[in-house]
Write a protein that holds these residues in place. Sequence first.
Motif, PDB file in Angstrom:
ATOM      1  N   SER A 106      -0.528   6.124  -9.306  1.00  0.00           N
ATOM      2  CA  SER A 106      -1.571   6.366  -8.311  1.00  0.00           C
ATOM      3  C   SER A 106      -1.935   7.847  -8.247  1.00  0.00           C
ATOM      4  O   SER A 106      -3.111   8.212  -8.112  1.00  0.00           O
ATOM      5  CB  SER A 106      -1.090   5.875  -6.939  1.00  0.00           C
ATOM      6  N   GLU A 121     -18.315   9.063 -10.025  1.00  0.00           N
ATOM      7  CA  GLU A 121     -18.361   7.748  -9.359  1.00  0.00           C
ATOM      8  C   GLU A 121     -17.593   6.709 -10.166  1.00  0.00           C
ATOM      9  O   GLU A 121     -16.896   5.860  -9.607  1.00  0.00           O
ATOM     10  CB  GLU A 121     -19.815   7.315  -9.196  1.00  0.00           C
ATOM     11  N   GLN A 149     -13.909   7.219  -9.604  1.00  0.00           N
ATOM     12  CA  GLN A 149     -13.521   6.725  -8.280  1.00  0.00           C
ATOM     13  C   GLN A 149     -13.430   5.199  -8.270  1.00  0.00           C
ATOM     14  O   GLN A 149     -12.506   4.621  -7.687  1.00  0.00           O
ATOM     15  CB  GLN A 149     -14.535   7.200  -7.236  1.00  0.00           C
ATOM     16  N   ASN A 150     -14.402   4.541  -8.932  1.00  0.00           N
ATOM     17  CA  ASN A 150     -14.360   3.078  -9.018  1.00  0.00           C
ATOM     18  C   ASN A 150     -13.122   2.612  -9.781  1.00  0.00           C
ATOM     19  O   ASN A 150     -12.470   1.627  -9.394  1.00  0.00           O
ATOM     20  CB  ASN A 150     -15.626   2.559  -9.711  1.00  0.00           C
ATOM     21  N   ASP A 190      -5.602   9.851  -8.879  1.00  0.00           N
ATOM     22  CA  ASP A 190      -6.191  10.909  -8.032  1.00  0.00           C
ATOM     23  C   ASP A 190      -6.549  12.128  -8.888  1.00  0.00           C
ATOM     24  O   ASP A 190      -7.608  12.745  -8.698  1.00  0.00           O
ATOM     25  CB  ASP A 190      -5.216  11.312  -6.926  1.00  0.00           C
ATOM     26  N   LYS A 243       0.837  -1.212   0.000  1.00  0.00           N
ATOM     27  CA  LYS A 243       0.000   0.000   0.000  1.00  0.00           C
ATOM     28  C   LYS A 243       0.866   1.255   0.000  1.00  0.00           C
ATOM     29  O   LYS A 243       0.566   2.225  -0.715  1.00  0.00           O
ATOM     30  CB  LYS A 243      -0.931  -0.009   1.210  1.00  0.00           C
ATOM     31  N   THR A 248      -5.925   0.713  -8.177  1.00  0.00           N
ATOM     32  CA  THR A 248      -5.059   0.729  -7.000  1.00  0.00           C
ATOM     33  C   THR A 248      -4.852  -0.684  -6.470  1.00  0.00           C
ATOM     34  O   THR A 248      -3.728  -1.084  -6.118  1.00  0.00           O
ATOM     35  CB  THR A 248      -5.670   1.619  -5.906  1.00  0.00           C
ATOM     36  N   GLU A 249      -5.936  -1.460  -6.428  1.00  0.00           N
ATOM     37  CA  GLU A 249      -5.810  -2.850  -5.981  1.00  0.00           C
ATOM     38  C   GLU A 249      -4.948  -3.658  -6.945  1.00  0.00           C
ATOM     39  O   GLU A 249      -4.145  -4.501  -6.529  1.00  0.00           O
ATOM     40  CB  GLU A 249      -7.200  -3.472  -5.860  1.00  0.00           C
ATOM     41  N   LYS A 282     -10.288   4.198 -10.040  1.00  0.00           N
ATOM     42  CA  LYS A 282      -9.136   4.436  -9.173  1.00  0.00           C
ATOM     43  C   LYS A 282      -8.985   3.305  -8.147  1.00  0.00           C
ATOM     44  O   LYS A 282      -7.887   2.776  -7.946  1.00  0.00           O
ATOM     45  CB  LYS A 282      -9.269   5.769  -8.459  1.00  0.00           C
ATOM     46  N   ASN A 283     -10.101   2.940  -7.514  1.00  0.00           N
ATOM     47  CA  ASN A 283     -10.036   1.871  -6.498  1.00  0.00           C
ATOM     48  C   ASN A 283      -9.598   0.552  -7.120  1.00  0.00           C
ATOM     49  O   ASN A 283      -8.770  -0.178  -6.546  1.00  0.00           O
ATOM     50  CB  ASN A 283     -11.391   1.722  -5.830  1.00  0.00           C
ATOM     51  N   ASP A 284     -10.162   0.236  -8.287  1.00  0.00           N
ATOM     52  CA  ASP A 284      -9.825  -1.027  -8.945  1.00  0.00           C
ATOM     53  C   ASP A 284      -8.360  -1.062  -9.363  1.00  0.00           C
ATOM     54  O   ASP A 284      -7.653  -2.045  -9.112  1.00  0.00           O
ATOM     55  CB  ASP A 284     -10.733  -1.221 -10.164  1.00  0.00           C
TER      56      ASP A 284
END
Length: 455
Positions: free
Chosen positions: A287, A359, A362-363, A291, A278, A369-370, A365-367
Amino acid sequence: MKKTTKYKLIYILTPLLFIVLNQIDVQAQVLKLSLDSCIQMAVRNNVKVKNANLDIKSAEQEKNAVFTKYFPQISGMAVGFYSDKPLIEYGISDIGNAGIRDVLQSIYSKYGPSLGISDHISFLEKGMITGISAMQPLYMGGRIVIGNKLAELGVDASLYQAEIAKQEVMMQTEELYWQILSLEEKKNTVVNVLELIESLYKDVDCAVNAGLTTQNDLLRVNLKRNEMKSNLIRIENGICLSKMALCQYIGLNRNDSIAIIDSVGMAENPVVYHIDNKDAVAQRYESKLLDLSVNAEKLKRRMILGEALPQIGFGGTYAYNNLMEKDYTNLIGFASIQLPISAWWETSHKLKKHNYLVEKAQNTKNDLTERLELQTQQVYDELDAAYRQITLAEEAVEDAKKNQKLSNDYYHAGLVPLSEMLESQTLYRQAIDQCSDAQINYRIRLSHYKQLIGK
């Protein structure tokens, strides 16, 4: 007699002197490259980095262009025309009231010609209008401020992309560098094996002549020698092409003669480089770009909202015209307020659309990032496996070396056939190559991991 001897010495030594001087000149022309020097040249000369720097300059100019929206918008205008007859013409005969028309016609007939007065007037036969205006926006629904923020995000994004391009170039440079070193290590191994086979060929040839072995053994040795020579040719061609690729990548002439001066060195346990996934992802430029993408969608939503808000501005115009056959100048000040009432309905739907886009960003970005965290863990696992592989390869080299020595001793003692001794040499060469490949693979994996964690 002494003169003749002297001339003979000069005759013999002169060609040797030219050979030595030529050899010194060739060596002087070889460019010795370390890994660090290659990386520095690649960062300075590679096209990918150059284009990324141009993208930064382009984004900065876009930011400067958007900043001008804060200032008055000034425009100039000039119109000139000429007509074959006046656009507006009015005479006594055009008066509708008959009584007035007759009176004026009588007066004109009596006095007009003598005074040089025409019985009609005309306008707009020729003329010119020029002017300059300025409009200062006071409030445009926040779109000017938001536009400048979007331009700043564009500059930040170009800076991050330039860093990503720089890291990719550095990593690719390392791979090319280590690839050359790997081929040179294999070349040294083949040369050493070829020297052993040449020595073996002489021994077998003597044994054949002495009747101690058959011609088949000499043929086997010769086939192995030819195989090694063929391998040497392929490796030398690979080295040549790899050096040309490295030169092109770091900005040198592809035909430049270069020499690799770094060695692989000792492999360190990768645990000394390991950091939390992380934390590694959080400081990566990829990353940070994610953002920025989320922030950009939010600003675009606010830009849409600004289209439905009032727009206020003031300005002035200075104009000149001579349309009435006389020079006129005007200075006009004005203010404007626009309220796009009919756009509110449309804007409400656009805002809902951009809510979904925010939205979605943001989704994404989250995906991603993982995924970046999984990628970081995968690269570290590959690095750890490469480190362990070195230990196994070194053990295999020691075993193959012992086996080759025993087979050589047993062959000369007449205990094993020639084919087995040749096979032991092949296994030894393969073990050395695998060890070299393992060390190079470790360096490449380490470079990749360092790039991911920002070191």
